[in-house]
Design an enzyme around this catalytic site. Structure first.
Site, short mmCIF file in Angstrom:
data_model
loop_
_atom_site.label_atom_id
_atom_site.label_comp_id
_atom_site.label_asym_id
_atom_site.label_seq_id
_atom_site.Cartn_x
_atom_site.Cartn_y
_atom_site.Cartn_z
N HIS A 50 0.84 -1.21 0.00
CA HIS A 50 0.00 0.00 0.00
C HIS A 50 0.87 1.25 0.00
CE1 HIS A 50 -3.60 2.38 1.46
NE2 HIS A 50 -2.62 3.14 1.90
N GLU A 51 1.81 1.31 0.95
CA GLU A 51 2.64 2.51 1.08
C GLU A 51 3.59 2.68 -0.12
OE1 GLU A 51 1.86 4.68 3.11
OE2 GLU A 51 0.69 3.58 4.59
N HIS A 54 1.71 4.21 -3.04
CA HIS A 54 1.61 5.68 -2.91
C HIS A 54 2.92 6.34 -3.34
CE1 HIS A 54 -2.24 5.92 -1.00
NE2 HIS A 54 -1.88 5.41 0.16
#
Length: 198
Positions: A50-51, A54
């Site tokens: 997820h990170e 980003h």
């Protein structure tokens, strides 16, 4: 040994990701060592992917981006987890342990489309991993170790996608909603509905 600014940056980011990862493993395992092997893959795919999604999208737009842990959030998450475990037997998870910080030294940062896409890509990664895990669950023998790992991976990824898409600042959902209401509604709806297949 003197490290360059870039190397110190990289080392600090890895340290922040590792600390946040370990705290989430403890929380999602319900502080039960027996659950940790099932949770490690789930948290790795849900949090780290997820990170990094980003960060990768932000860098594609030419921004400086890196993950930074939030110590206050980590302490709050551990306290909430411990207290709820003692009171209810289950851990309530507060998942705001850090974020990808984005800087635009030579560009105008308040680009709603860029900001919205950068915010959306993290939950989308969770939804994709959740779907893959659900499909793989159907292909393995139920109630085996691998089945439980896949089920946990699907559950954690879809929970994290839904949580992050809530339209509350500073969560991803708020930024996506400000950019495009339709994309936000579809994403949060899919994250919510897919949980029925777990």
């Amino acid at each position: 040994m003197n490290l360059s600014l870039g190397e110190r940056f990289h080392r600090r980011e890895l340290e922040d990701l590792a600390i946040s990862f370990l705290v989430l493993v403890l929380l999602f395992s319900n502080f039960d060592p027996y659950n940790i092997p099932y949770v490690v893959v789930a948290v790795l795919t849900a949090f780290i992917f997820h990170e990094l999604a980003h960060r990768s999208m932000a860098r594609r737009y030419g921004y400086v981006a890196y993950y930074k842990r939030w110590d206050t959030g980590i302490v709050m998450a551990l306290l909430i987890g411990i207290i709820t475990k003692l009171l209810t037997g289950g851990v309530w998870i507060f998942a705001a342990l850090g974020a990808v910080y984005i800087y635009a030294p030579y560009q105008y940062w308040e680009d709603k489309e860029a900001h919205g896409k950068i915010s959306l890509v993290g939950p989308l990664m969770n939804i994709v991993v959740g779907i893959v895990a659900i499909v793989m669950m159907r292909a393995v023998t139920p109630l085996t170790t691998l089945w439980w790992v896949l089920r946990t991976t699907a559950s954690v990824n879809l929970w994290l996608a839904f949580f992050n898409l809530l339209p509350v600042p500073p969560l991803d959902g708020w930024k996506v909603l400000r950019w495009n209401t339709g994309y936000w509604a579809i994403a949060i709806g899919v994250a919510y509905l897919l949980r029925a297949f777990i």
